[in-house]
Design a protein around this motif. Structure first.
Motif, PDB file in Angstrom:
ATOM      1  N   HIS A  56       0.873  -1.173   0.000  1.00 53.26           N
ATOM      2  CA  HIS A  56       0.000   0.000   0.000  1.00 53.26           C
ATOM      3  C   HIS A  56       0.908   1.221   0.000  1.00 53.26           C
ATOM      4  O   HIS A  56       2.131   1.091   0.041  1.00 53.26           O
ATOM      5  CB  HIS A  56      -0.886   0.013   1.255  1.00 53.26           C
ATOM      6  CG  HIS A  56      -1.814  -1.155   1.350  1.00 53.26           C
ATOM      7  ND1 HIS A  56      -3.028  -1.190   0.717  1.00 53.26           N
ATOM      8  CD2 HIS A  56      -1.690  -2.325   2.007  1.00 53.26           C
ATOM      9  CE1 HIS A  56      -3.629  -2.345   0.982  1.00 53.26           C
ATOM     10  NE2 HIS A  56      -2.834  -3.060   1.760  1.00 53.26           N
ATOM     11  N   CYS A 101      -4.511   5.937  -0.364  1.00 51.79           N
ATOM     12  CA  CYS A 101      -3.561   4.884  -0.708  1.00 51.79           C
ATOM     13  C   CYS A 101      -3.080   5.166  -2.124  1.00 51.79           C
ATOM     14  O   CYS A 101      -3.885   5.311  -3.034  1.00 51.79           O
ATOM     15  CB  CYS A 101      -4.221   3.514  -0.632  1.00 51.79           C
ATOM     16  SG  CYS A 101      -3.055   2.188  -1.036  1.00 51.79           S
ATOM     17  N   GLU A 108      -0.948   3.281  -3.907  1.00 52.02           N
ATOM     18  CA  GLU A 108      -0.393   2.093  -4.564  1.00 52.02           C
ATOM     19  C   GLU A 108      -1.555   1.155  -4.869  1.00 52.02           C
ATOM     20  O   GLU A 108      -2.281   0.768  -3.950  1.00 52.02           O
ATOM     21  CB  GLU A 108       0.616   1.422  -3.621  1.00 52.02           C
ATOM     22  CG  GLU A 108       1.251   0.166  -4.158  1.00 52.02           C
ATOM     23  CD  GLU A 108       2.199   0.436  -5.301  1.00 52.02           C
ATOM     24  OE1 GLU A 108       3.124   1.229  -5.131  1.00 52.02           O
ATOM     25  OE2 GLU A 108       1.979  -0.141  -6.378  1.00 52.02           O
ATOM     26  N   CYS A 157      -3.701  -1.612  -4.852  1.00 53.81           N
ATOM     27  CA  CYS A 157      -3.549  -2.712  -3.898  1.00 53.81           C
ATOM     28  C   CYS A 157      -4.670  -3.741  -4.001  1.00 53.81           C
ATOM     29  O   CYS A 157      -4.769  -4.629  -3.162  1.00 53.81           O
ATOM     30  CB  CYS A 157      -3.464  -2.154  -2.479  1.00 53.81           C
ATOM     31  SG  CYS A 157      -4.894  -1.173  -2.007  1.00 53.81           S
ATOM     32  N   HIS A 190      -9.026  -0.654  -3.953  1.00 55.61           N
ATOM     33  CA  HIS A 190      -8.016   0.408  -3.788  1.00 55.61           C
ATOM     34  C   HIS A 190      -8.658   1.799  -3.768  1.00 55.61           C
ATOM     35  O   HIS A 190      -8.290   2.660  -2.979  1.00 55.61           O
ATOM     36  CB  HIS A 190      -6.999   0.289  -4.917  1.00 55.61           C
ATOM     37  CG  HIS A 190      -6.093   1.449  -5.072  1.00 55.61           C
ATOM     38  ND1 HIS A 190      -5.172   1.799  -4.108  1.00 55.61           N
ATOM     39  CD2 HIS A 190      -5.955   2.367  -6.058  1.00 55.61           C
ATOM     40  CE1 HIS A 190      -4.517   2.873  -4.508  1.00 55.61           C
ATOM     41  NE2 HIS A 190      -4.975   3.231  -5.676  1.00 55.61           N
ATOM     42  N   MET A 250      -9.879   3.110  -0.446  1.00 59.66           N
ATOM     43  CA  MET A 250      -8.969   3.060   0.692  1.00 59.66           C
ATOM     44  C   MET A 250      -8.515   4.477   1.042  1.00 59.66           C
ATOM     45  O   MET A 250      -7.420   4.899   0.705  1.00 59.66           O
ATOM     46  CB  MET A 250      -7.767   2.196   0.339  1.00 59.66           C
ATOM     47  CG  MET A 250      -6.946   1.865   1.543  1.00 59.66           C
ATOM     48  SD  MET A 250      -5.821   0.543   1.240  1.00 59.66           S
ATOM     49  CE  MET A 250      -4.716   0.794   2.618  1.00 59.66           C
TER      50      MET A 250
HETATM   51 CU   LIG Z   1      -4.025   0.224  -0.449  1.00 57.28          CU
END
Ligand SMILES: [Cu+2]
Length: 249
Positions: free
Chosen positions: A176, A211, A213, A215, A219, A222
């Motif tokens: 993340h 976040c 990245e 993930c 995502h 997040m």
């Molecule tokens: Cu994430």
């Protein structure tokens, strides 16, 4: 039409540079910087943007000029090919290499501040990233993690203003990235690693945590909220959560 087609290519640098100038002059530029070190990051960003922008303008200008000058309809003579120029090759290898070396040296202090000069304070909280939420843990009154008085929160966390904050960043599952745009903080959370992140917020308010990245499928959702507030309000918030937790034990 003929060579006037080359003017179409001129639209690329004109609209490209224009959109940046338009964005930078309005409210569509970088998010408000509330961190102590953020100006260094912004300075490097501006410096590199201007540098690459100038190279972009010059190379696009050269492209359009060649298109205009060597247009087929006004140049009936067949093209002559050359097998390159050793001197030119040396120049366009050395120039970018020297530029990159300069940037590498120029940014050293910013890097050291963000990644090496950790303030000498105990960790304020632990951030555990997982699919797809942020879990926060504060050490509680005894200032020690992994004890019964630890304080937990999910997706919303608070921090005191004008104080050095160290975050112990972890991930429970996959990669993340802990991204606080207003604090110019962006750090990958790596499974199996505990990575310290530090910053100092200079302004109270409510800010995004995202976040950065990819993930997994969730995502996009997040995201968390950071509330920066005075020491008193921050303490009251911690106490309040702690009371709720002990009440439900
Ligand atoms: Cu994430």
């Amino acid at each position: 039409m003929g060579r006037y087609w080359s003017l179409l290519f001129l639209l690329v640098p004109v609209l490209g540079v224009g959109s940046f100038v338009w964005g930078a002059s309005g409210a569509m530029w970088l998010p408000v910087d509330i961190s102590e070190h953020g100006w260094q990051i912004d300075h490097l960003w501006n410096f590199i943007l201007i540098l690459t922008g100038l190279v972009f303008i010059v190379t696009e200008g050269a492209l359009v000029w060649f298109l205009w000058k060597y247009d087929a309809s006004s140049n009936p003579e067949p093209v002559k090919f050359t097998h390159g120029s050793h001197n030119l090759e040396v120049v366009w290898t050395i120039l970018p290499a020297a530029t990159l070396l300069f940037i590498a040296i120029y940014q050293m202090n910013a890097w050291a501040d963000v990644k090496m000069r950790r303030p000498n304070v105990p960790a304020t909280l632990e951030v555990m990233a997982r699919q797809f939420e942020w879990r926060f843990r504060y050490p509680g009154p005894d200032n020690k993690f992994d004890t019964p008085d630890d304080i937990y929160a999910v997706n919303e966390f608070h921090l005191p203003v004008d104080e050095d904050v160290v975050v112990n960043l972890k991930s429970m599952d996959v990669l993340h990235d802990f991204f606080l745009p207003n604090l110019r903080v962006k750090q990958d959370a790596v499974p199996g690693m505990m990575i310290p992140v530090w910053f100092r917020a200079k302004q109270t308010g409510e800010y995004d945590l995202v976040c950065a990245e990819l993930c997994g499928w969730g995502h996009y959702k997040m995201k968390g909220r950071l509330k920066v507030e005075s020491r008193d309000k921050y303490n009251a918030w911690l106490e309040n959560i702690s009371r709720q937790q002990t009440a439900t034990k």
